[in-house]
Enzyme design. Structure first.
Site, PDB file in Angstrom:
ATOM      1  N   PHE A 123       0.860  -1.185   0.000  1.00  0.00           N
ATOM      2  CA  PHE A 123       0.000   0.000   0.000  1.00  0.00           C
ATOM      3  C   PHE A 123       0.892   1.230   0.000  1.00  0.00           C
ATOM      4  O   PHE A 123       1.667   1.438   0.929  1.00  0.00           O
ATOM      5  CB  PHE A 123      -0.898  -0.026   1.234  1.00  0.00           C
ATOM      6  CG  PHE A 123      -1.790   1.174   1.404  1.00  0.00           C
ATOM      7  CD1 PHE A 123      -2.844   1.395   0.545  1.00  0.00           C
ATOM      8  CD2 PHE A 123      -1.583   2.059   2.461  1.00  0.00           C
ATOM      9  CE1 PHE A 123      -3.680   2.493   0.708  1.00  0.00           C
ATOM     10  CE2 PHE A 123      -2.413   3.153   2.639  1.00  0.00           C
ATOM     11  CZ  PHE A 123      -3.459   3.375   1.763  1.00  0.00           C
ATOM     12  N   SER A 132       1.690  12.258   7.480  1.00  0.00           N
ATOM     13  CA  SER A 132       0.432  12.406   8.211  1.00  0.00           C
ATOM     14  C   SER A 132      -0.590  13.229   7.437  1.00  0.00           C
ATOM     15  O   SER A 132      -1.788  13.161   7.728  1.00  0.00           O
ATOM     16  CB  SER A 132       0.691  13.059   9.575  1.00  0.00           C
ATOM     17  OG  SER A 132       1.466  12.208  10.402  1.00  0.00           O
ATOM     18  N   ARG A 267      15.464 -16.852  37.003  1.00  0.00           N
ATOM     19  CA  ARG A 267      16.624 -16.037  37.377  1.00  0.00           C
ATOM     20  C   ARG A 267      16.668 -15.844  38.895  1.00  0.00           C
ATOM     21  O   ARG A 267      15.672 -15.438  39.501  1.00  0.00           O
ATOM     22  CB  ARG A 267      16.535 -14.678  36.673  1.00  0.00           C
ATOM     23  CG  ARG A 267      17.569 -13.662  37.110  1.00  0.00           C
ATOM     24  CD  ARG A 267      18.941 -14.010  36.641  1.00  0.00           C
ATOM     25  NE  ARG A 267      19.849 -12.872  36.842  1.00  0.00           N
ATOM     26  CZ  ARG A 267      21.161 -12.956  36.728  1.00  0.00           C
ATOM     27  NH1 ARG A 267      21.728 -14.113  36.400  1.00  0.00           N
ATOM     28  NH2 ARG A 267      21.921 -11.896  36.922  1.00  0.00           N
ATOM     29  N   GLU A 362       0.506   3.434   9.991  1.00  0.00           N
ATOM     30  CA  GLU A 362      -0.955   3.480   9.851  1.00  0.00           C
ATOM     31  C   GLU A 362      -1.530   4.711  10.562  1.00  0.00           C
ATOM     32  O   GLU A 362      -2.634   4.704  11.100  1.00  0.00           O
ATOM     33  CB  GLU A 362      -1.632   2.202  10.388  1.00  0.00           C
ATOM     34  CG  GLU A 362      -0.997   0.893   9.991  1.00  0.00           C
ATOM     35  CD  GLU A 362      -1.008   0.633   8.497  1.00  0.00           C
ATOM     36  OE1 GLU A 362      -0.773   1.586   7.744  1.00  0.00           O
ATOM     37  OE2 GLU A 362      -1.215  -0.514   8.096  1.00  0.00           O
TER      38      GLU A 362
END
Length: 380
Positions: A123, A132, A267, A362
């Site tokens: 895309f 943006s 641990r 996105e």
């Protein structure tokens, strides 16, 4: 909201978990180191139906629904975020956009093989000076008879090098969102080439590249939707894509939580396991609460979309919260591991790097907040 998953959804989740543990997890660190594209794993995912989960059965897809898809994607991300982001863009944005806006000929040519995993979709919206703010794009598509001549550069395109088809957004009119159109472009077109391959901080096994168009002639029949519909197509695809990134973020965070629990139980310091120290127990409790809160937001957004309702706000909320949660949880995972968390021998170092990009792509989380506010308060 309480979610009771169906037997089918649980089965898909289990299948994805088993595949990820067997096929992806053992290779993830080496692929991260070498930047090897997971082609063979994607082929297997196609055979299992993971690359056509949102495609209707008419075109060879699974039509599994957004909730099942979200569950599967989170399991893939838990093992390998690079493979998960390829799966997300391919399913959420590319397959979804072609099925919704494509002609029957386009669906047969592209959607059917994509659903089978024959090739991956990419895309291409972002440009060097238009991230943006997609309305600032300068990539142009000028009509010339039965073709459009495309010129411009796209940047940060996931699967741009290895994908078989690119949904390209380009300007067909001078101004505004209605001047943007979408095209289905393949690498065999003269004038279309791959530029710089980015050397990234994380998710290194997925290719992120520049795409270059120099008098590239694209048949008018390759336009997706109608002229001027590109911005609408992109925004619709990004709603679905944000659910994908939210699911991916959730998977990374779950992996970091699981690894932290495992490490704290094994641990020893001061003569006892780390899991016996109240401070670390509370850190893990906080991490678990964060993961579960994100899970509900992600499943809610997926359910809203699956029911055919407007998912814009829900998707942005899920993406914004889950991605920021993933950064918190992976950071805490490194803290629990101490110095070991900072070296590549331990997977939490990779989880931390893989999580960082999720607040950016996105739509940055600053953009998500604008989207959410606009949905609640209206545009100003």
């Amino acid at each position: 909201m309480a979610f009771e998953l169906t037997k089918e959804q649980l089965m898909i989740q289990k299948m994805a978990r088993e595949f990820a543990a067997k096929e992806l997890a053992p290779l993830a660190a080496e692929r991260d180191r070498t930047h090897e594209y997971p082609a063979d794993s994607l082929k297997k995912m196609g055979d299992l139906g993971f690359l056509g989960m949102l495609v209707s059965e008419k075109y060879g897809g699974e039509n599994a629904g957004t909730v099942a898809y979200s569950l599967a994607l989170s399991e893939i991300a838990c093992a390998c975020a690079s493979t998960a982001v390829i799966m997300s863009v391919h399913n959420s944005i590319c397959c979804g956009s072609i099925e919704k806006y494509g002609t029957e000929e386009q669906k047969e040519e592209f959607l059917r093989p994509m659903a089978a995993g024959a090739f991956i979709g990419a895309f291409a919206l972002t440009e060097p000076e238009a991230g943006s703010d997609p309305q600032a794009m300068t990539c142009t598509a000028v009509r010339d008879g039965d073709h459009y001549i495309i010129n411009g550069t796209k940047r940060f395109i996931t699967s741009g090098k290895n994908g078989g088809v690119v949904i390209l957004l380009a300007r067909t009119a001078e101004k505004g969102s209605r001047g943007i159109s979408a095209f289905l472009v393949t690498h065999d077109f003269a004038g279309f080439s791959v530029g710089r391959i980015e050397d990234k901080m994380g998710q290194c096994a997925s290719d992120t590249v520049d795409l270059l168009f120099n008098d590239c002639r694209v048949p008018a029949s390759r336009m997706l939707g109608s002229e001027g519909e590109g911005f609408k197509i992109a925004m619709s695809g990004l709603d679905a894509g944000r659910i994908g990134i939210a699911s991916l973020s959730l998977g990374i965070a779950q992996a970091a939580l699981d690894e932290s629990i495992r490490y704290s139980r094994n641990r020893k310091q001061f003569g006892q396991n780390l899991s016996g120290f109240q401070g670390l127990r509370w850190m893990i409790a906080d991490m678990a609460m964060d993961v579960e809160a994100a899970r509900l937001l992600v499943l809610n957004a997926a359910a809203v979309k699956e029911h055919g309702e407007n998912c814009t706000a829900a998707a942005s909320m899920a993406k914004c919260y889950a991605s920021e949660m993933a950064q918190r949880v992976t950071g805490q995972a490194i803290q629990i591991h101490g110095g070991y968390g900072y070296i590549k021998e331990y997977p939490v170092e990779r989880f931390y790097r893989d999580a960082r990009i999720t607040t950016i792509y996105e739509g940055t989380n600053q953009i998500q907040r604008i989207v959410i506010a606009n949905e609640l308060l209206g545009r100003q």
